[in-house]
Enzyme design. Sequence first.
Site, short mmCIF file in Angstrom:
data_model
loop_
_atom_site.label_atom_id
_atom_site.label_comp_id
_atom_site.label_asym_id
_atom_site.label_seq_id
_atom_site.Cartn_x
_atom_site.Cartn_y
_atom_site.Cartn_z
N GLN A 192 5.50 -1.79 -7.64
CA GLN A 192 6.27 -2.97 -7.23
C GLN A 192 7.36 -3.31 -8.23
O GLN A 192 8.45 -3.71 -7.84
CB GLN A 192 5.34 -4.19 -7.04
N CYS A 341 -5.81 -5.63 8.49
CA CYS A 341 -6.43 -5.38 9.79
C CYS A 341 -7.31 -4.15 9.69
O CYS A 341 -6.86 -3.10 9.28
CB CYS A 341 -5.37 -5.11 10.84
C1 LIG Z 1 3.68 0.54 -2.10
C2 LIG Z 1 2.66 0.61 -3.15
C3 LIG Z 1 1.87 1.75 -3.33
C4 LIG Z 1 1.95 2.94 -2.41
O1 LIG Z 1 3.16 3.61 -2.56
P1 LIG Z 1 3.47 4.98 -1.78
O2 LIG Z 1 4.68 5.50 -2.48
O3 LIG Z 1 3.72 4.58 -0.37
O4 LIG Z 1 2.31 5.85 -1.92
C5 LIG Z 1 0.98 1.76 -4.38
N1 LIG Z 1 0.84 0.71 -5.21
C6 LIG Z 1 1.57 -0.41 -5.06
C7 LIG Z 1 1.39 -1.54 -6.00
C8 LIG Z 1 2.50 -0.50 -4.03
O5 LIG Z 1 3.21 -1.61 -3.87
#
Ligand SMILES: *Cc1c(COP(=O)(O)O)cnc(C)c1O
Length: 396
Positions: A192, A341
Amino acid sequence: MQAKTAPKLPVYLDNAASTPMDQRVIDAMVKCLSYEGIFGNSASKDHVYGWQAAEVIDNARDQIALAIGCSPLEIIFTSGATESNNFAIKGLARALNKAGDKRKTIITSSIEHKAVIESATALECEGFVVKLIRPRTDGTITPEMLDEAMDESVFLVSISQANSVLGSMNDINALAEVAHTYGALYHSDCAQSNALIPLDLDNSLVDMVTLTPEKIYGPKGIGALYLKRSSNIELDPLISGGGHEKGLRGGTPATHQIAAMGEAFAIMQKERTKVCEHLESLKNRLITGLKEIPGAHINGYMEGTDTPHLPGIVSVSFDKVEGKFLIPTIRGVAVSSGSACSSSVVKPSYILTETGHSDELAMASIRLSIGRFNTEEDIDTALKAIANAVNMLRKA
Ligand SMILES: *Cc1c(COP(=O)(O)O)cnc(C)c1O
């Protein structure tokens, strides 16, 4: 920055789930596809097509390294943040086990992304033990809380920098220091925060970091794992193959994805200040408006503390609203439910219940996540739609 004004499509406020790609990132990607472009296999050492692809990948590694403050040699490309989390956790556990290490405990938090929690719990059948720390109500874990949970059986602590639902941020450097006191390594899922928050990894104690461009206007299906060189980390490969990525991850590197990831990180590094100011200003407008709705609670904050937050994420809950009707009643705005969900039952988000919300309040929650392409009008549209929905549900 163009406004998202296509007719009928809702305003997009789910940027923490995924972002649209920046046109400059798309351009970088497209250059690596056709016969006129750089389509070769970077592992082909015998001709210029391979050399060109290898150069594109080296360049992307440099861009990412510059954005997160490390050496390009410390970056391993993966298929995304999910794989990076799996690789860091399972790869370390299995490598230590093979080396005869007796330590079996992994510590993480109960509000980590499922890719972290389930990578750890998947190891239970291999004899490992997972300890989940419950965060404070603002979604953070303090060094004191980690210290309380630590002992000499712990070989890995995995706690993210920013929570994907609350936006609240941990001091990962301070947490890594605690882990090291007990001889454990520290991994952080920074999917994030990525290049949005400067990581400066050369001057950090964090040993492993998960990265992905899909939350910062880059493509899905590509990510990276940072491995601090001086920590001498051995990982058992998850994907065995032809010796790519220093033998740690088999498979022909996806040149077009990697070029795009490099560009996304380079843009974020150059435009970070401007982007963060834009997101913060829209977030403040959003929070101010939400607070005017009676019975609205902004989640991820705690009285008497000054928790840092990501600039673009707001989680809000509403009193006296039947949660399962909330999102369907909000018209014209794409938001994320605080709920997960599973088959036919809608369950409240574990992130909200683990931070002390009742099931009712957790169900009546939404996450709004702002991106670079959002405008003040988007925020005002969302505020109106949310206030209307809450009013309607309370009258019903
Ligand atoms: C989006 C997200 C993931 C998954 O990321 P991908 O690249 O889709 O595998 C993992 N951890 C966090 C904190 C995320 O926000």
